[in-house]
Design a protein around this motif. Structure first.
Motif, mmCIF file in Angstrom:
data_model
loop_
_atom_site.group_PDB
_atom_site.id
_atom_site.type_symbol
_atom_site.label_atom_id
_atom_site.label_comp_id
_atom_site.label_asym_id
_atom_site.label_seq_id
_atom_site.Cartn_x
_atom_site.Cartn_y
_atom_site.Cartn_z
ATOM 1 N N ARG A 73 37.646 22.811 54.798
ATOM 2 C CA ARG A 73 37.075 23.971 55.501
ATOM 3 C C ARG A 73 37.577 25.272 54.885
ATOM 4 N NH1 ARG A 73 38.621 27.695 58.498
ATOM 5 N NH2 ARG A 73 40.676 26.823 58.883
ATOM 6 N N LYS A 74 38.880 25.339 54.615
ATOM 7 C CA LYS A 74 39.450 26.552 54.005
ATOM 8 C C LYS A 74 38.831 26.810 52.636
ATOM 9 C CE LYS A 74 43.965 26.337 56.250
ATOM 10 N NZ LYS A 74 45.401 26.091 56.022
ATOM 11 N N THR A 75 38.661 25.749 51.867
ATOM 12 C CA THR A 75 38.070 25.882 50.540
ATOM 13 C C THR A 75 36.617 26.330 50.653
ATOM 14 O OG1 THR A 75 39.557 24.204 49.662
ATOM 15 C CG2 THR A 75 37.565 24.653 48.382
ATOM 16 N N ALA A 76 35.886 25.763 51.600
ATOM 17 C CA ALA A 76 34.486 26.149 51.813
ATOM 18 C C ALA A 76 34.387 27.627 52.176
ATOM 19 C CB ALA A 76 33.859 25.283 52.902
ATOM 20 N N GLU A 77 35.255 28.078 53.063
ATOM 21 C CA GLU A 77 35.243 29.497 53.446
ATOM 22 C C GLU A 77 35.603 30.382 52.258
ATOM 23 O OE1 GLU A 77 37.724 29.844 56.914
ATOM 24 O OE2 GLU A 77 36.091 29.194 58.232
ATOM 25 N N ALA A 78 36.548 29.941 51.445
ATOM 26 C CA ALA A 78 36.926 30.724 50.264
ATOM 27 C C ALA A 78 35.768 30.812 49.276
ATOM 28 C CB ALA A 78 38.152 30.114 49.596
ATOM 29 N N GLN A 79 34.981 29.762 49.191
ATOM 30 C CA GLN A 79 33.824 29.770 48.292
ATOM 31 C C GLN A 79 32.725 30.682 48.819
ATOM 32 O OE1 GLN A 79 32.550 25.735 47.727
ATOM 33 N NE2 GLN A 79 34.377 25.161 46.588
ATOM 34 N N LEU A 80 32.508 30.670 50.118
ATOM 35 C CA LEU A 80 31.408 31.445 50.700
ATOM 36 C C LEU A 80 31.743 32.913 50.931
ATOM 37 C CD1 LEU A 80 29.755 29.103 53.343
ATOM 38 C CD2 LEU A 80 28.808 29.919 51.187
ATOM 39 N N SER A 81 32.988 33.216 51.096
ATOM 40 C CA SER A 81 33.389 34.577 51.445
ATOM 41 C C SER A 81 32.873 35.638 50.473
ATOM 42 C CB SER A 81 34.907 34.656 51.566
ATOM 43 O OG SER A 81 35.306 35.948 51.912
ATOM 44 N N PRO A 82 33.030 35.470 49.160
ATOM 45 C CA PRO A 82 32.525 36.504 48.246
ATOM 46 C C PRO A 82 31.000 36.653 48.317
ATOM 47 C CG PRO A 82 33.978 34.982 47.077
ATOM 48 C CD PRO A 82 33.748 34.420 48.433
ATOM 49 N N VAL A 83 30.315 35.529 48.498
ATOM 50 C CA VAL A 83 28.852 35.568 48.595
ATOM 51 C C VAL A 83 28.436 36.293 49.868
ATOM 52 C CG1 VAL A 83 26.764 34.151 48.798
ATOM 53 C CG2 VAL A 83 28.616 33.448 47.254
ATOM 54 N N ALA A 84 29.097 35.967 50.970
ATOM 55 C CA ALA A 84 28.777 36.616 52.245
ATOM 56 C C ALA A 84 29.038 38.118 52.165
ATOM 57 C CB ALA A 84 29.588 35.985 53.372
#
Length: 130
Positions: A73-84
């Motif tokens: 979950r943490k990795t997924a959020e780290a991946q999506l954060s810059p895109v968001a």
């Protein structure tokens, strides 16, 4: 170690004789134990002299599967954060529900395709190309 020695009514000199070391060596060993600077070999030797077993274990605070899911979950959020963030700047922000769904989708993919890179904390985006 000191607590067990004292509970047995054993002096440092007596334990030292049983270990084949001096009283001062036992005192130093007990001091190193409280400072977390003692070796397992020294503790094993003391345990044998105290007619005790040395038990050494690393116990996870949560279930292993739960830990992997949380890291995913943490990795997924780290991946999506810059895109968001970019989408917000371009006034194309997705709803919080859609964002949560995207995080969950990536999390599930990461759990299914688990690799040790899940635990890399440097650049989650470069790890799997997403």
């Amino acid at each position: 170690m000191k607590s067990i020695r004292q509970a047995l009514g054993m002096s440092t000199a007596q334990l030292g004789r049983r270990m084949g070391v001096t009283r001062q060596a036992v005192t130093d060993l007990e001091k190193r134990e409280t400072q977390r600077a003692v070796t397992l070999a020294a503790l094993e030797k003391a345990a044998q002299a105290l007619n005790a077993d040395l038990v050494y274990a690393i116990v996870p605070r949560a279930g292993l599967a739960e830990m992997v899911r949380e890291q995913a979950r943490k990795t997924a959020e780290a991946q999506l954060s810059p895109v968001a963030h970019s989408m917000r700047l371009e006034d194309q922000e997705v709803s919080s529900e859609e964002y949560a769904n995207q995080v969950a989708d990536i999390q599930e993919r990461l759990v299914r395709t688990w690799s040790r890179h899940l635990w890399d904390e440097d650049d989650p985006v470069s790890r799997d190309g997403t």
